[in-house]
Design a protein around this motif. Structure first.
Motif, PDB file in Angstrom:
ATOM      1  N   SER A 175       7.884   5.527  10.893  1.00 46.39           N
ATOM      2  CA  SER A 175       8.868   6.444  10.339  1.00 46.39           C
ATOM      3  C   SER A 175       9.583   5.804   9.140  1.00 46.39           C
ATOM      4  N   LYS A 176       9.894   4.522   9.260  1.00 49.81           N
ATOM      5  CA  LYS A 176      10.559   3.800   8.166  1.00 49.81           C
ATOM      6  C   LYS A 176       9.668   3.760   6.930  1.00 49.81           C
ATOM      7  N   VAL A 177       8.400   3.397   7.141  1.00 53.12           N
ATOM      8  CA  VAL A 177       7.476   3.290   6.001  1.00 53.12           C
ATOM      9  C   VAL A 177       7.353   4.658   5.319  1.00 53.12           C
ATOM     10  N   LEU A 178       7.198   5.695   6.139  1.00 61.50           N
ATOM     11  CA  LEU A 178       6.988   7.022   5.552  1.00 61.50           C
ATOM     12  C   LEU A 178       8.252   7.573   4.890  1.00 61.50           C
ATOM     13  N   THR A 179       9.397   7.137   5.362  1.00 56.36           N
ATOM     14  CA  THR A 179      10.639   7.600   4.755  1.00 56.36           C
ATOM     15  C   THR A 179      10.957   6.811   3.484  1.00 56.36           C
ATOM     16  N   GLU A 218       8.910   4.215   1.878  1.00 54.98           N
ATOM     17  CA  GLU A 218       7.902   3.629   0.981  1.00 54.98           C
ATOM     18  C   GLU A 218       6.710   4.552   0.780  1.00 54.98           C
ATOM     19  N   SER A 219       6.874   5.846   1.014  1.00 51.38           N
ATOM     20  CA  SER A 219       5.674   6.688   1.084  1.00 51.38           C
ATOM     21  C   SER A 219       4.929   6.798  -0.247  1.00 51.38           C
ATOM     22  N   ARG A 220       5.628   6.692  -1.373  1.00 49.80           N
ATOM     23  CA  ARG A 220       4.924   6.792  -2.674  1.00 49.80           C
ATOM     24  C   ARG A 220       3.886   5.667  -2.789  1.00 49.80           C
ATOM     25  N   GLU A 221       4.247   4.474  -2.316  1.00 51.12           N
ATOM     26  CA  GLU A 221       3.303   3.336  -2.371  1.00 51.12           C
ATOM     27  C   GLU A 221       2.328   3.393  -1.188  1.00 51.12           C
ATOM     28  N   ALA A 222       2.872   3.661  -0.002  1.00 47.64           N
ATOM     29  CA  ALA A 222       2.057   3.546   1.216  1.00 47.64           C
ATOM     30  C   ALA A 222       0.928   4.574   1.267  1.00 47.64           C
ATOM     31  N   LEU A 223       1.113   5.710   0.596  1.00 53.00           N
ATOM     32  CA  LEU A 223       0.080   6.755   0.638  1.00 53.00           C
ATOM     33  C   LEU A 223      -0.881   6.659  -0.552  1.00 53.00           C
ATOM     34  N   GLN A 224      -0.671   5.667  -1.391  1.00 54.01           N
ATOM     35  CA  GLN A 224      -1.482   5.498  -2.613  1.00 54.01           C
ATOM     36  C   GLN A 224      -2.689   4.587  -2.349  1.00 54.01           C
ATOM     37  N   TYR A 225      -3.711   4.627  -3.219  1.00 53.41           N
ATOM     38  CA  TYR A 225      -4.764   3.602  -3.199  1.00 53.41           C
ATOM     39  C   TYR A 225      -4.130   2.232  -3.375  1.00 53.41           C
ATOM     40  N   SER A 226      -4.848   1.211  -2.893  1.00 56.80           N
ATOM     41  CA  SER A 226      -4.290  -0.136  -3.034  1.00 56.80           C
ATOM     42  C   SER A 226      -5.381  -1.163  -3.312  1.00 56.80           C
ATOM     43  N   THR A 227      -4.997  -2.459  -3.279  1.00 58.76           N
ATOM     44  CA  THR A 227      -5.970  -3.514  -3.596  1.00 58.76           C
ATOM     45  C   THR A 227      -6.926  -3.731  -2.423  1.00 58.76           C
ATOM     46  N   THR A 228      -8.117  -4.201  -2.741  1.00 55.32           N
ATOM     47  CA  THR A 228      -9.127  -4.463  -1.709  1.00 55.32           C
ATOM     48  C   THR A 228      -8.658  -5.555  -0.753  1.00 55.32           C
ATOM     49  N   GLU A 229      -8.026  -6.577  -1.290  1.00 51.98           N
ATOM     50  CA  GLU A 229      -7.643  -7.736  -0.462  1.00 51.98           C
ATOM     51  C   GLU A 229      -6.678  -7.353   0.651  1.00 51.98           C
ATOM     52  N   GLY A 230      -5.825  -6.358   0.398  1.00 53.92           N
ATOM     53  CA  GLY A 230      -4.874  -5.928   1.422  1.00 53.92           C
ATOM     54  C   GLY A 230      -3.437  -6.138   0.986  1.00 53.92           C
ATOM     55  N   TYR A 231      -2.521  -5.602   1.795  1.00 54.19           N
ATOM     56  CA  TYR A 231      -1.085  -5.638   1.519  1.00 54.19           C
ATOM     57  C   TYR A 231      -0.609  -7.092   1.520  1.00 54.19           C
ATOM     58  N   SER A 270      -8.673  -1.349   3.148  1.00 54.38           N
ATOM     59  CA  SER A 270      -8.307  -0.856   4.491  1.00 54.38           C
ATOM     60  C   SER A 270      -7.072   0.037   4.398  1.00 54.38           C
ATOM     61  N   ASN A 271      -6.880   0.817   5.435  1.00 53.38           N
ATOM     62  CA  ASN A 271      -5.785   1.794   5.505  1.00 53.38           C
ATOM     63  C   ASN A 271      -4.444   1.132   5.122  1.00 53.38           C
ATOM     64  N   TYR A 272      -3.929   1.563   3.998  1.00 50.80           N
ATOM     65  CA  TYR A 272      -2.757   0.907   3.428  1.00 50.80           C
ATOM     66  C   TYR A 272      -1.478   1.269   4.201  1.00 50.80           C
ATOM     67  N   LEU A 273      -1.422   2.518   4.625  1.00 45.84           N
ATOM     68  CA  LEU A 273      -0.275   2.967   5.419  1.00 45.84           C
ATOM     69  C   LEU A 273      -0.191   2.126   6.711  1.00 45.84           C
TER      70      LEU A 273
END
Ligand code: PMP
Length: 390
Positions: A52-56, A58-71, A265-268
Motif C-alpha cells: 500500500s505504501k509503495v502504491l501510494t 512511489e507508484s509513478r516509478e514502481a509501475l514503470q519499466y526498470s533496469t535489468t539488474e534490479g532495484y 523482474s517485477n519492479y513493483l
C-alpha cells in the motif's frame, strides 16, 4: 506439430512433483509431496502495508519499466546481508531474478552448449535437472554423503569429464535435507579452484536454520563462483523474487541473458519486498519460521521413529523443509506411493531426483506445509502403507 518442436523439448520431462501435486489436490489426502512453505509463515499484514505504501507513495516509478539488474536498494540490502555474514559482495554483483529458478535458467543459458558436462549431487534438486536440461548437457552425478559430496569422486569426475558446472545445494538440500560440513565446503572450494569448472551454489534455505551454527557459503572460499538466493522461503514464493550473486565477467553475461528473457523482474514486487525488509523486524519474522519448522520437523522425525517399521531410516535436517527416507534395499518407493495414495497420504518417490542411476528405495517428505495434526496422522498412514509393502 510434433515434428516442429525443438529437440530439447523431447529430452526434458515434465516436473514429476508438479504431476504429483495434481493427485494431491483431493482434500482427503495428506500431502508431504509438494515443496511448499507454510502459508502461516507469510508476512501477510506487513506485505499488505508495504504494498500500500509503495502504491501510494512511489507508484509513478514502481509501475514503470526498470533496469535489468534490479532495484538498487534491494541489491544493496542483499549485498549488505552477505557482508554481515562474512561474505564480501557488492550490490553490482547482484542480479534480481524471477525466483532463483530463473537464476538457474540464466546460468544454463550463459554457460551450456549441447553436450557440455554438468555435475550435480546424487540426488539433486529436480527442477535444476529440468532448467539445465533445456540446454542439453551431459549430466554426471556425485554421491551425497552425510556431510556433503564424495569429494574423491568429485575430483576424479572433474579431471575426467572437465564439466562446465558443478551445481550444489549445501544448506538443507532439496531433496535430502543434508548440509555440507565446513570442512567439506573448504574441500569443495579447493577441488574447484584450479579445475576450470564453475561452482553454482544454490542457497534458498540457508536462512531457515533451526539448529546448529550457521556455516559460510562455499563462495567465501571460492569468490569466483555463482551463488543463488531466494525470497521464496523467507518472504513468500508467490512474489517470485530471487537473485544471483556473481563477479563482473559472469554478471555481464547474465544481464544480457536476462534482458533477452524478460527485460527485468517485477519492479513493483521488488519495491514491496524491499519495503518489508527495511521497515519491519525481519529477524523476528525469520525466528517465527524457524520455530514453526523446527517443531514440524521434530514431530515428523519423532513420528517416523515411533511408527515406521525397523529398517527404514531418515535424515534429521538442521533446517529447511525436507527430510529423506531410505527404505530397505530393493523396496520401491514408487510401489509404496500407490499404496500410500490408497491410504490418503502422498510424498515424492526419490527416483525423480536423480540425474542418472536412480535409487528406487528413497523418498522425500516435506514437513513445512502440514500442521502438527496432519504430520502425525500422515506418518501413521504412511506407516500402514509401509507395513503392507514390507
Ligand atoms: N533451488 C532449490 C534447491 C529449490 O528447492 C527451489 C524451490 N523449490 C528453487 C531453487 C527455486 O526457488 P524460487 O524460484 O522460488 O526462488
Amino acid at each position: 506439430m510434433k515434428d516442429l518442436f525443438a529437440d530439447r523439448m523431447s529430452k526434458v520431462p515434465k516436473s514429476f512433483v508438479r504431476e504429483i501435486l495434481k493427485v494431491t489436490e483431493d482434500s482427503n489426502i495428506i500431502s508431504f509431496g509438494g515443496g511448499l512453505p507454510n502459508p502461516d509463515s507469510f508476512p501477510h499484514t506487513e506485505i499488505a502495508e508495504a504494498a500500500s505504501k509503495v502504491l501510494t507513495l512511489e507508484s509513478r516509478e514502481a509501475l514503470q519499466y526498470s533496469t535489468t539488474e534490479g532495484y538498487k536498494p534491494l541489491r544493496e540490502y542483499i549485498a549488505q546481508r552477505y557482508c554481515k555474514g562474512g561474505l564480501k559482495v557488492d550490490a553490482d554483483e547482484i542480479l534480481i531474478t524471477n525466483g532463483s529458478q530463473q537464476g538457474l535458467d540464466l546460468v544454463g543459458k550463459v554457460f551450456l552448449n549441447k553436450d557440455d558436462g554438468v555435475v550435480v549431487e546424487h540426488p539433486t534438486y529436480l527442477a535444476a535437472i529440468q532448467a539445465f536440461g533445456m540446454y542439453e548437457p551431459k549430466f554426471h552425478s556425485v554421491k551425497l554423503m552425510e556431510d556433503g559430496p564424495d569429494t574423491v569422486a568429485l575430483e576424479n569426475l572433474l579431471k575426467k569429464e572437465k564439466p562446465k558446472l558443478f551445481y550444489c545445494v549445501p544448506n538443507f538440500q532439496n531433496p535430502t535435507g543434508i548440509s555440507y560440513s565446513e570442512d567439506k565446503r573448504r574441500e569443495v572450494a579447493g577441488i574447484l579452484r584450479e579445475s576450470g569448472t564453475v561452482l553454482v551454489e544454490d542457497n534458498p534455505y540457508g536462512e531457515i536454520r533451526f539448529m546448529g551454527k550457521d556455516l559460510p557459503p562455499i563462495k567465501k572460499f571460492l569468490p569466483d563462483s555463482v551463488l543463488l538466493g531466494s525470497f521464496s522461503k523467507v518472504v513468500a514464493p508467490g512474489i517470485r523474487l530471487g537473485w544471483v550473486a556473481a563477479g563482473e565477467e559472469v554478471m555481464d553475461k547474465l544481464v544480457t541473458a536476462k534482458q533477452a528473457s524478460d527485460l527485468h523482474s517485477n519492479y513493483l514486487a521488488q519495491r514491496i519486498v524491499h519495503g518489508f525488509l527495511t521497515q519491519y523486524d525481519v529477524e523476528k519474522h525469520l525466528d517465527k519460521i524457524r520455530t514453526m519448522y523446527r517443531r514440524q520437523r521434530d514431530l515428523m522425525v519423532n513420528s517416523i521413529e515411533k511408527y515406521f517399521p525397523d529398517g527404514v531410516t531418515c535424515t534429521k535436517p538442521e533446517g529447511g523443509m525436507f527430510l529423506w527416507v531410505t527404505l530397505p534395499e530393493g523396496v520401491s518407493s514408487m510401489e509404496l506411493f500407490d499404496l500410500a495414495i490408497k491410504e490418503n497420504v502422498a510424498f515424492v518417490p526419490g527416483k525423480a531426483f536423480y540425474a542418472e542411476d536412480p535409487e528406487i528405495n528413497t523418498m522425500r517428505l516435506n514437513f513445512s506445509n502440514s500442521n502438527e495434526e496432519k504430520i502425525v496422522e500422515g506418518i501413521k498412514r504412511l506407516a500402514n502403507a509401509l507395513e503392507k509393502i514390507l
